[in-house]
Design a protein around this motif. Sequence first.
Motif, PDB file in Angstrom:
ATOM      1  N   GLY A 146       0.899  -1.552  -0.063  1.00  0.00           N
ATOM      2  CA  GLY A 146       0.152   0.264  -0.198  1.00  0.00           C
ATOM      3  C   GLY A 146       1.042   1.215   0.225  1.00  0.00           C
ATOM      4  N   VAL A 147       0.266   2.433  -0.399  1.00  0.00           N
ATOM      5  CA  VAL A 147       1.148   3.293  -0.835  1.00  0.00           C
ATOM      6  C   VAL A 147       0.450   4.538   0.045  1.00  0.00           C
ATOM      7  CG1 VAL A 147       1.400   2.797  -2.698  1.00  0.00           C
ATOM      8  CG2 VAL A 147      -0.614   4.744  -2.468  1.00  0.00           C
ATOM      9  N   TRP A 148       1.666   5.502   1.221  1.00  0.00           N
ATOM     10  CA  TRP A 148       1.001   6.647   2.355  1.00  0.00           C
ATOM     11  C   TRP A 148       1.281   8.058   1.363  1.00  0.00           C
ATOM     12  CZ3 TRP A 148       4.683   7.574   6.308  1.00  0.00           C
ATOM     13  CH2 TRP A 148       4.197   9.094   6.998  1.00  0.00           C
ATOM     14  N   ILE A 149       0.247   8.929   0.804  1.00  0.00           N
ATOM     15  CA  ILE A 149       1.135   9.945   0.213  1.00  0.00           C
ATOM     16  C   ILE A 149       1.267  10.650   1.286  1.00  0.00           C
ATOM     17  CG2 ILE A 149      -0.035  12.346  -1.713  1.00  0.00           C
ATOM     18  CD1 ILE A 149      -0.787   9.155  -3.127  1.00  0.00           C
ATOM     19  N   ASN A 150       2.278  12.071   1.261  1.00  0.00           N
ATOM     20  CA  ASN A 150       2.082  12.529   2.517  1.00  0.00           C
ATOM     21  C   ASN A 150       2.420  14.566   2.072  1.00  0.00           C
ATOM     22  OD1 ASN A 150       2.364  13.636   4.961  1.00  0.00           O
ATOM     23  ND2 ASN A 150       4.315  14.917   4.877  1.00  0.00           N
ATOM     24  N   LEU A 151       1.805  15.531   2.299  1.00  0.00           N
ATOM     25  CA  LEU A 151       1.599  16.585   1.785  1.00  0.00           C
ATOM     26  C   LEU A 151       1.581  17.584   3.217  1.00  0.00           C
ATOM     27  CD1 LEU A 151       1.353  18.538  -1.527  1.00  0.00           C
ATOM     28  CD2 LEU A 151       1.010  19.732   0.848  1.00  0.00           C
ATOM     29  N   GLY A 152       3.360  18.518   2.962  1.00  0.00           N
ATOM     30  CA  GLY A 152       2.515  18.596   4.743  1.00  0.00           C
ATOM     31  C   GLY A 152       3.456  19.887   5.196  1.00  0.00           C
ATOM     32  N   PRO A 153       3.621  20.684   6.203  1.00  0.00           N
ATOM     33  CA  PRO A 153       4.482  21.422   6.687  1.00  0.00           C
ATOM     34  C   PRO A 153       4.899  19.693   8.254  1.00  0.00           C
ATOM     35  CG  PRO A 153       3.169  22.983   7.615  1.00  0.00           C
ATOM     36  CD  PRO A 153       2.379  21.190   6.767  1.00  0.00           C
ATOM     37  N   PHE A 173      10.967   4.967  -0.048  1.00  0.00           N
ATOM     38  CA  PHE A 173      10.505   6.242  -0.518  1.00  0.00           C
ATOM     39  C   PHE A 173      10.243   5.653  -2.031  1.00  0.00           C
ATOM     40  CE2 PHE A 173      11.920   8.701   3.219  1.00  0.00           C
ATOM     41  CZ  PHE A 173      11.023   9.648   2.544  1.00  0.00           C
ATOM     42  N   GLU A 174       9.491   6.283  -2.509  1.00  0.00           N
ATOM     43  CA  GLU A 174       9.178   6.183  -4.713  1.00  0.00           C
ATOM     44  C   GLU A 174       9.213   7.893  -5.160  1.00  0.00           C
ATOM     45  OE1 GLU A 174       5.551   4.275  -5.479  1.00  0.00           O
ATOM     46  OE2 GLU A 174       6.488   2.544  -5.150  1.00  0.00           O
ATOM     47  N   LYS A 175       8.854   8.478  -4.071  1.00  0.00           N
ATOM     48  CA  LYS A 175       8.841   9.966  -5.354  1.00  0.00           C
ATOM     49  C   LYS A 175       8.779  11.038  -3.823  1.00  0.00           C
ATOM     50  CE  LYS A 175       6.218  12.074  -8.350  1.00  0.00           C
ATOM     51  NZ  LYS A 175       4.702  11.632  -9.269  1.00  0.00           N
ATOM     52  N   GLU A 176       9.449  11.901  -4.161  1.00  0.00           N
ATOM     53  CA  GLU A 176      10.017  13.211  -2.676  1.00  0.00           C
ATOM     54  C   GLU A 176       9.854  14.207  -3.777  1.00  0.00           C
ATOM     55  OE1 GLU A 176      12.179  13.357   1.218  1.00  0.00           O
ATOM     56  OE2 GLU A 176      12.336  12.501  -0.698  1.00  0.00           O
ATOM     57  N   SER A 177       9.236  15.656  -2.983  1.00  0.00           N
ATOM     58  CA  SER A 177       9.902  16.727  -3.265  1.00  0.00           C
ATOM     59  C   SER A 177       9.399  17.788  -2.919  1.00  0.00           C
ATOM     60  CB  SER A 177       9.430  16.632  -5.180  1.00  0.00           C
ATOM     61  OG  SER A 177       7.234  16.776  -4.237  1.00  0.00           O
ATOM     62  N   THR A 178       9.370  19.097  -2.663  1.00  0.00           N
ATOM     63  CA  THR A 178       9.170  20.220  -1.547  1.00  0.00           C
ATOM     64  C   THR A 178       8.161  21.095  -2.676  1.00  0.00           C
ATOM     65  OG1 THR A 178      11.290  20.484  -1.206  1.00  0.00           O
ATOM     66  CG2 THR A 178       9.489  21.995  -0.496  1.00  0.00           C
ATOM     67  N   ILE A 179       6.793  21.580  -2.472  1.00  0.00           N
ATOM     68  CA  ILE A 179       6.045  22.237  -2.673  1.00  0.00           C
ATOM     69  C   ILE A 179       5.453  22.855  -2.088  1.00  0.00           C
ATOM     70  CG2 ILE A 179       3.293  21.938  -3.572  1.00  0.00           C
ATOM     71  CD1 ILE A 179       2.783  18.848  -4.317  1.00  0.00           C
ATOM     72  N   GLU A 180       5.248  24.108  -3.010  1.00  0.00           N
ATOM     73  CA  GLU A 180       5.204  25.233  -1.725  1.00  0.00           C
ATOM     74  C   GLU A 180       3.653  26.009  -2.417  1.00  0.00           C
ATOM     75  OE1 GLU A 180       6.348  30.820  -2.866  1.00  0.00           O
ATOM     76  OE2 GLU A 180       7.094  28.802  -3.791  1.00  0.00           O
ATOM     77  N   THR A 181       2.928  26.732  -1.058  1.00  0.00           N
ATOM     78  CA  THR A 181       1.536  26.490  -0.704  1.00  0.00           C
ATOM     79  C   THR A 181       1.105  27.377   0.185  1.00  0.00           C
ATOM     80  OG1 THR A 181      -0.591  25.335  -0.523  1.00  0.00           O
ATOM     81  CG2 THR A 181       1.487  24.629   0.895  1.00  0.00           C
ATOM     82  N   THR A 182      -0.147  28.044   0.627  1.00  0.00           N
ATOM     83  CA  THR A 182      -0.284  28.770   1.344  1.00  0.00           C
ATOM     84  C   THR A 182      -1.496  27.844   2.692  1.00  0.00           C
ATOM     85  OG1 THR A 182      -2.392  29.455  -0.199  1.00  0.00           O
ATOM     86  CG2 THR A 182      -0.143  30.998   0.065  1.00  0.00           C
ATOM     87  N   ALA A 220       6.519  19.183   2.539  1.00  0.00           N
ATOM     88  CA  ALA A 220       7.508  17.913   1.634  1.00  0.00           C
ATOM     89  C   ALA A 220       6.001  17.190   1.751  1.00  0.00           C
ATOM     90  CB  ALA A 220       7.760  17.367   3.481  1.00  0.00           C
ATOM     91  N   PHE A 221       6.184  16.953   0.494  1.00  0.00           N
ATOM     92  CA  PHE A 221       5.456  16.141  -0.662  1.00  0.00           C
ATOM     93  C   PHE A 221       5.860  14.838  -0.740  1.00  0.00           C
ATOM     94  CE2 PHE A 221       3.498  14.621  -4.405  1.00  0.00           C
ATOM     95  CZ  PHE A 221       2.404  14.871  -4.469  1.00  0.00           C
TER      96      PHE A 221
END
Length: 466
Positions: A387-394, A429-438, A454-455
């Motif tokens: 199974g996969v875990w997708i995360n986005l946040g500070p 880890f399969e994928k990792e990046s940084t996303i700028e957001t408000t 962190a994404f």
Amino acid sequence: MSEIETADELQRREFEEALEVKSLRRIISAYLNYPEAAEEDVKRWERSLTKLPPHHKALLSHLPAKFQKLRWCITENSYFIFEMLKMFEPPLDMSQDVDIREDQHLDDVSGSHHFSRSRNLCLCESTSTSGGVDCHCLAEPSSKETCNGKYPSPFNKEQEVDDCKSPPDQDTLYASACCNGKVSSSPPEWLDPSLQLHVPLVDVDKVRCIIRNIVRDWANEGQKERDQCYRPILEELERLFPNRSNENPPACLVPGAGLGRLALEISCLGFASQGNEFSYYMMICSSFILNHTQAAGEWTIFPWIHSNCNSVSDNDQLRPVSVPDIHPASAGITEGFSMCGGDFVEVYSDPSQAGVWDAVVTCFFLDTAHNIVEYVEIISKVLKDGGVWINLGPLLYHFADMYSPEDEMSIDLSLEDVKRVALHYGFIFEKESTIETTYTTNLRSMMQNRYYAAFWTMRKKTKVTL
């Protein structure tokens, strides 16, 4: 001995339920206190104006009219809040006596102002045959028509502002009213003003936060933030699960679902999506929008009126926002869409949740933990192998700067440490990046706070069987 233990358990349950009732009353009272607290803000701004010398005051002669417009905005927000509360079905008996002290406790039960970690309340919403979204774990509320615009808007007729020197009192807001052929229902008994508590202003600030969150999740104006935060997650789910079946949709859990938009969007992609939320503030509002919305744009709120700071113009501060931007029941949700209320750790550490979920999505959630290691451990446990875990946040840890007699635990890890913990619990880890957001940002404000979130996509290792 067993009879004594049973009596202790009963006493414990009764005490915990009394705490929950008290906590829920406090949250409902925070919503009910909103008009009064907002009016006090306006009065404070008016008092400041009266202290100016005459030649300064002359330059600001338009401000009294602005303050009256603010009062109309408060009225509209209050009307939305009261209609929302009237449709809420409390999961507890709100009539019971909860006259307990803040410091009262049993041997192993400490007082709590929060939703009890011991009660797993499910507010389940799934597709109904009538095209609405039903709430099956609570008593089904009767269908009642409501109308927005119960009070005239100051933006239509300027004289209406002059005729209204203060917002309607609470009894007026409670009263039944007719407009455009629709009737606003009378409130349930548990909303009687005599049961209202006076709560700290910090509680009312949470209500203002909810109003801003409504914009983020359920207004056209929030689309930019949803594109920043939700779109990468949705695109990743589509990539990872290209062959979704209506008969057997992949199951996706969304802890910290807030007002429910992300969980709904995931459902609309063809997943059996379940949102989980701990906050009654959030659950009351999400249930109203998901279950009782009659049409897109049904309500008008004024989310930016509570601060005079960083406004380019008064019109920006006073601008209305229509919600929701879509009709949730007509959005195309997959059967099995649900919202579960309760503490993430308590609900999903149950053995019945082990290996149930194909995907877990966390968006601005990890830093709500007292113990982030525990969060990661449970996410690993509930996921199926592979199974996969997708995360986005500070990592703005919510309890990091809390100083209280209870000395709240807060494990504040760096991003590197969080990754190390994830590897320990069997993630790759399969994928990792940084996303700028408000986050819940006023797009027209002169101040814009941004996160570099962190994404990532991680996959739970598949156990090798011998």
